[in-house]
Motif scaffolding. Structure first.
Motif, PDB file in Angstrom:
ATOM      1  N   GLN A  85       0.832  -1.204   0.000  1.00  0.00           N
ATOM      2  CA  GLN A  85       0.000   0.000   0.000  1.00  0.00           C
ATOM      3  C   GLN A  85       0.870   1.258   0.000  1.00  0.00           C
ATOM      4  OE1 GLN A  85      -2.317  -1.208   3.501  1.00  0.00           O
ATOM      5  NE2 GLN A  85      -4.142  -0.716   2.298  1.00  0.00           N
ATOM      6  N   ILE A  86       1.945   1.241   0.772  1.00  0.00           N
ATOM      7  CA  ILE A  86       2.859   2.388   0.809  1.00  0.00           C
ATOM      8  C   ILE A  86       3.452   2.609  -0.576  1.00  0.00           C
ATOM      9  CG2 ILE A  86       5.043   3.257   1.742  1.00  0.00           C
ATOM     10  CD1 ILE A  86       4.378   1.621   4.319  1.00  0.00           C
ATOM     11  N   MET A  87       3.965   1.546  -1.187  1.00  0.00           N
ATOM     12  CA  MET A  87       4.586   1.649  -2.506  1.00  0.00           C
ATOM     13  C   MET A  87       3.580   2.135  -3.543  1.00  0.00           C
ATOM     14  SD  MET A  87       7.706   0.842  -2.197  1.00  0.00           S
ATOM     15  CE  MET A  87       8.918  -0.248  -1.549  1.00  0.00           C
ATOM     16  N   GLU A  88       2.380   1.583  -3.507  1.00  0.00           N
ATOM     17  CA  GLU A  88       1.345   1.958  -4.476  1.00  0.00           C
ATOM     18  C   GLU A  88       0.987   3.432  -4.352  1.00  0.00           C
ATOM     19  OE1 GLU A  88      -3.330   0.966  -5.053  1.00  0.00           O
ATOM     20  OE2 GLU A  88      -2.026  -0.749  -4.669  1.00  0.00           O
ATOM     21  N   TYR A  89       0.876   3.922  -3.144  1.00  0.00           N
ATOM     22  CA  TYR A  89       0.496   5.312  -2.928  1.00  0.00           C
ATOM     23  C   TYR A  89       1.559   6.277  -3.471  1.00  0.00           C
ATOM     24  CZ  TYR A  89      -0.356   9.759  -0.766  1.00  0.00           C
ATOM     25  OH  TYR A  89      -0.540  11.104  -0.578  1.00  0.00           O
ATOM     26  N   VAL A  99      11.599   4.696  -3.227  1.00  0.00           N
ATOM     27  CA  VAL A  99      10.897   4.527  -1.955  1.00  0.00           C
ATOM     28  C   VAL A  99      11.589   3.416  -1.188  1.00  0.00           C
ATOM     29  CG1 VAL A  99       8.719   3.976  -0.820  1.00  0.00           C
ATOM     30  CG2 VAL A  99       8.697   5.156  -3.013  1.00  0.00           C
ATOM     31  N   LEU A 100      11.878   3.684   0.055  1.00  0.00           N
ATOM     32  CA  LEU A 100      12.448   2.667   0.935  1.00  0.00           C
ATOM     33  C   LEU A 100      11.499   2.505   2.112  1.00  0.00           C
ATOM     34  CD1 LEU A 100      16.078   4.104   0.987  1.00  0.00           C
ATOM     35  CD2 LEU A 100      15.278   2.157  -0.344  1.00  0.00           C
ATOM     36  N   THR A 101      10.947   1.317   2.292  1.00  0.00           N
ATOM     37  CA  THR A 101      10.133   1.065   3.476  1.00  0.00           C
ATOM     38  C   THR A 101      11.059   0.546   4.562  1.00  0.00           C
ATOM     39  OG1 THR A 101       9.548  -1.123   2.652  1.00  0.00           O
ATOM     40  CG2 THR A 101       8.000   0.667   2.203  1.00  0.00           C
ATOM     41  N   LEU A 102      10.773   0.940   5.792  1.00  0.00           N
ATOM     42  CA  LEU A 102      11.707   0.682   6.883  1.00  0.00           C
ATOM     43  C   LEU A 102      11.056  -0.073   8.027  1.00  0.00           C
ATOM     44  CD1 LEU A 102      13.113   4.324   7.022  1.00  0.00           C
ATOM     45  CD2 LEU A 102      14.047   2.406   5.729  1.00  0.00           C
ATOM     46  N   ALA A 103      11.875  -0.791   8.765  1.00  0.00           N
ATOM     47  CA  ALA A 103      11.454  -1.377  10.032  1.00  0.00           C
ATOM     48  C   ALA A 103      11.894  -0.391  11.095  1.00  0.00           C
ATOM     49  CB  ALA A 103      12.114  -2.734  10.238  1.00  0.00           C
ATOM     50  N   ASP A 105      11.312   3.688  12.792  1.00  0.00           N
ATOM     51  CA  ASP A 105      10.747   5.021  12.675  1.00  0.00           C
ATOM     52  C   ASP A 105      11.664   5.871  11.819  1.00  0.00           C
ATOM     53  OD1 ASP A 105       9.044   7.129  13.208  1.00  0.00           O
ATOM     54  OD2 ASP A 105      10.099   7.703  15.037  1.00  0.00           O
ATOM     55  N   PRO A 106      11.283   6.425  10.735  1.00  0.00           N
ATOM     56  CA  PRO A 106       9.947   6.508  10.138  1.00  0.00           C
ATOM     57  C   PRO A 106       9.562   5.217   9.420  1.00  0.00           C
ATOM     58  CG  PRO A 106      11.520   7.593   8.721  1.00  0.00           C
ATOM     59  CD  PRO A 106      12.283   7.158   9.949  1.00  0.00           C
ATOM     60  N   ASP A 107       8.346   5.198   8.864  1.00  0.00           N
ATOM     61  CA  ASP A 107       7.863   4.017   8.157  1.00  0.00           C
ATOM     62  C   ASP A 107       8.455   3.887   6.763  1.00  0.00           C
ATOM     63  OD1 ASP A 107       6.039   3.109  10.204  1.00  0.00           O
ATOM     64  OD2 ASP A 107       4.802   4.839   9.693  1.00  0.00           O
ATOM     65  N   ALA A 108       8.764   5.040   6.136  1.00  0.00           N
ATOM     66  CA  ALA A 108       9.301   5.004   4.772  1.00  0.00           C
ATOM     67  C   ALA A 108      10.121   6.248   4.497  1.00  0.00           C
ATOM     68  CB  ALA A 108       8.167   4.898   3.759  1.00  0.00           C
ATOM     69  N   LEU A 109      11.053   6.134   3.565  1.00  0.00           N
ATOM     70  CA  LEU A 109      11.803   7.272   3.024  1.00  0.00           C
ATOM     71  C   LEU A 109      11.458   7.366   1.547  1.00  0.00           C
ATOM     72  CD1 LEU A 109      15.378   6.718   4.515  1.00  0.00           C
ATOM     73  CD2 LEU A 109      13.652   8.340   5.275  1.00  0.00           C
ATOM     74  N   VAL A 110      11.168   8.583   1.106  1.00  0.00           N
ATOM     75  CA  VAL A 110      10.811   8.813  -0.285  1.00  0.00           C
ATOM     76  C   VAL A 110      11.809   9.814  -0.848  1.00  0.00           C
ATOM     77  CG1 VAL A 110       9.023   9.657  -1.845  1.00  0.00           C
ATOM     78  CG2 VAL A 110       8.385   8.402   0.218  1.00  0.00           C
ATOM     79  N   ARG A 111      12.515   9.409  -1.925  1.00  0.00           N
ATOM     80  CA  ARG A 111      13.462  10.324  -2.573  1.00  0.00           C
ATOM     81  C   ARG A 111      12.762  10.943  -3.763  1.00  0.00           C
ATOM     82  NH1 ARG A 111      17.480   9.770  -6.524  1.00  0.00           N
ATOM     83  NH2 ARG A 111      17.181   7.530  -6.553  1.00  0.00           N
ATOM     84  N   VAL A 112      12.763  12.278  -3.802  1.00  0.00           N
ATOM     85  CA  VAL A 112      12.091  13.000  -4.883  1.00  0.00           C
ATOM     86  C   VAL A 112      13.072  13.926  -5.574  1.00  0.00           C
ATOM     87  CG1 VAL A 112       9.847  12.912  -3.728  1.00  0.00           C
ATOM     88  CG2 VAL A 112      11.299  14.893  -3.398  1.00  0.00           C
ATOM     89  N   ARG A 113      12.785  14.206  -6.842  1.00  0.00           N
ATOM     90  CA  ARG A 113      13.556  15.190  -7.607  1.00  0.00           C
ATOM     91  C   ARG A 113      12.546  16.132  -8.226  1.00  0.00           C
ATOM     92  NH1 ARG A 113      18.334  15.893  -8.620  1.00  0.00           N
ATOM     93  NH2 ARG A 113      18.945  13.776  -8.150  1.00  0.00           N
TER      94      ARG A 113
END
Length: 149
Positions: A85-89, A99-103, A105-113
């Protein structure tokens, strides 16, 4: 899940050389690993066939391009979402590069350009507007380095 490939020292050396430069000539790889071109070509074909080599790509030096901001946004979710769901969003946002989902805190890191600060503000607002996102924290990247091999 498919079976994992068994690699010998020569296969690993070939992969290291391709990581450094995916356009390296076969003759140069063959010389470096002590083989002739034909066996190197067969090994690379096998590594592609079994999925060890998935694709060849380009590493762009964005610092050499006149515009652009790269940032990492930490996402904290309000509810327990599964990773799909995180990846899809976040995949729905074109400026998202990784997108990196993590075990933890935080739940995910999103790299944007993005092209500029206004675009960054818009993308972060898009991320925040999702119902399950409780909070974000955005960090602008000044310089980067990636290890190959």
């Amino acid at each position: 899940m498919s079976e994992q490939a068994v690699l010998d020292q020569t296969d690993r050396a070939i992969l290291d050389l391709l990581r450094e430069n995916a356009r390296r000539p076969l003759r140069e790889i063959a010389t470096a690993v002590g083989l002739t071109v034909a066996p190197v070509q067969r090994r690379i074909a096998r590594l592609e066939k079994v999925g060890v080599i998935e694709r060849y790509t380009v590493q762009v030096n964005h610092g050499r391009i006149a515009t652009g901001i790269e940032a990492v946004t930490e996402l904290q979710f309000a509810d327990d979402l599964d990773l799909a769901q995180i990846m899809e969003y976040v995949a729905q946002i074109p400026e998202v590069e990784e997108v990196l989902t993590l075990a933890g805190d935080p739940d995910a890191l999103v790299r944007v350009r993005v092209d500029g600060v206004e675009d960054l503000r818009r993308v972060v607002s898009q991320l925040r507007s999702s119902g399950p996102i409780a909070s974000t924290k955005t960090l602008v990247i000044l310089e980067g380095w990636t290890r190959f091999g």
